[in-house]
Design an enzyme around this catalytic site. Structure first.
Site, PDB file in Angstrom:
ATOM      1  N   ALA A  16      25.950  85.228  29.163  1.00  0.00           N
ATOM      2  CA  ALA A  16      27.287  84.638  29.067  1.00  0.00           C
ATOM      3  C   ALA A  16      27.967  85.031  27.755  1.00  0.00           C
ATOM      4  O   ALA A  16      29.178  85.274  27.723  1.00  0.00           O
ATOM      5  CB  ALA A  16      27.205  83.118  29.198  1.00  0.00           C
ATOM      6  N   GLY A  66      29.153  88.446  28.452  1.00  0.00           N
ATOM      7  CA  GLY A  66      30.178  88.400  29.494  1.00  0.00           C
ATOM      8  C   GLY A  66      31.501  87.828  29.014  1.00  0.00           C
ATOM      9  O   GLY A  66      32.570  88.267  29.445  1.00  0.00           O
ATOM     10  N   ASP A  67      31.441  86.871  28.108  1.00  0.00           N
ATOM     11  CA  ASP A  67      32.650  86.280  27.537  1.00  0.00           C
ATOM     12  C   ASP A  67      33.493  87.355  26.850  1.00  0.00           C
ATOM     13  O   ASP A  67      34.708  87.433  27.044  1.00  0.00           O
ATOM     14  CB  ASP A  67      32.264  85.178  26.550  1.00  0.00           C
ATOM     15  CG  ASP A  67      33.460  84.582  25.841  1.00  0.00           C
ATOM     16  OD1 ASP A  67      34.398  84.128  26.525  1.00  0.00           O
ATOM     17  OD2 ASP A  67      33.466  84.562  24.593  1.00  0.00           O
ATOM     18  N   ALA A  68      32.838  88.198  26.070  1.00  0.00           N
ATOM     19  CA  ALA A  68      33.551  89.268  25.358  1.00  0.00           C
ATOM     20  C   ALA A  68      34.136  90.283  26.335  1.00  0.00           C
ATOM     21  O   ALA A  68      35.281  90.727  26.170  1.00  0.00           O
ATOM     22  CB  ALA A  68      32.607  89.948  24.378  1.00  0.00           C
ATOM     23  N   GLU A  79      37.207  88.756  28.247  1.00  0.00           N
ATOM     24  CA  GLU A  79      38.423  88.721  27.433  1.00  0.00           C
ATOM     25  C   GLU A  79      38.971  90.128  27.208  1.00  0.00           C
ATOM     26  O   GLU A  79      40.180  90.354  27.281  1.00  0.00           O
ATOM     27  CB  GLU A  79      38.182  88.020  26.099  1.00  0.00           C
ATOM     28  CG  GLU A  79      39.462  87.919  25.301  1.00  0.00           C
ATOM     29  CD  GLU A  79      39.455  86.858  24.220  1.00  0.00           C
ATOM     30  OE1 GLU A  79      40.441  86.825  23.467  1.00  0.00           O
ATOM     31  OE2 GLU A  79      38.497  86.071  24.125  1.00  0.00           O
TER      32      GLU A  79
END
Length: 129
Positions: free
Chosen positions: A19, A22-24, A27
Site C-alpha cells: 500500500a 501503491g499510494d505513490a 497519486e
C-alpha cells in the site's frame, strides 16, 4: 525504476508495504492524467485531491474487486485486514481499509510489471465508469 528488486516474491511484502508503494503510484498516475490539461496549480491540486483520498479510493476498490484475478483479491484482503493503528477523520474505518487495499493492489501490480492492469483501474477513474 531499474534499481527495484522485482525478484522478491510478492507474498514477501506486507499488505501495508504494498500500500505504501501503491499510494505513490496512484497519486503519480492521477497527477500525470490531470497535468495534460494545462490547469494552473491550484486547479491541479483540487482535481488530484478529489481522486487521491480514502473515500474515493474506497469507491474504486468496490468497483474493481470482483473483476480482479484471485492473486490481487488476496493481496487486497490481506492489506484490508492489516493492523492499521490510526485513521483519518475524513472517512470511516472501513473506507480507509478499502483504500489501503486498493493501494496494495496497485503496488503489487507495479512490482509484477502489470502496468496495463493499473491503466485499466486509472481509466475507471478518468471515464467515471
Amino acid at each position: 525504476m531499474d534499481n527495484v528488486d522485482f525478484s522478491k516474491d510478492i507474498r514477501d511484502y506486507s499488505g501495508l508495504e504494498l500500500a505504501f508503494l501503491g499510494d505513490a503510484i496512484w497519486e503519480l498516475e492521477i497527477r500525470k492524467y490531470y497535468l495534460q490539461f494545462g490547469y494552473n496549480i491550484p486547479t491541479l491540486n483540487k482535481y488530484v485531491k478529489a481522486k487521491v483520498n480514502a473515500k474515493y479510493q474506497s469507491l474504486i476498490y468496490k468497483k474493481i474487486i470482483n473483476d480482479l484475478d484471485e492473486e490481487f483479491k488476496v493481496i487486497g484482503k490481506r492489506a484490508k485486514n492489516s493492523n492499521i493503528k490510526t485513521f483519518p477523520r475524513s472517512c470511516t474505518v472501513m473506507e480507509y481499509k478499502e483504500a489501503t487495499a486498493l493501494e496494495a493492489i496497485i503496488g503489487a501490480m507495479y512490482l509484477l510489471k502489470k502496468e496495463e492492469e493499473i491503466k485499466k483501474i486509472i481509466n475507471i477513474v478518468i471515464k467515471g465508469e
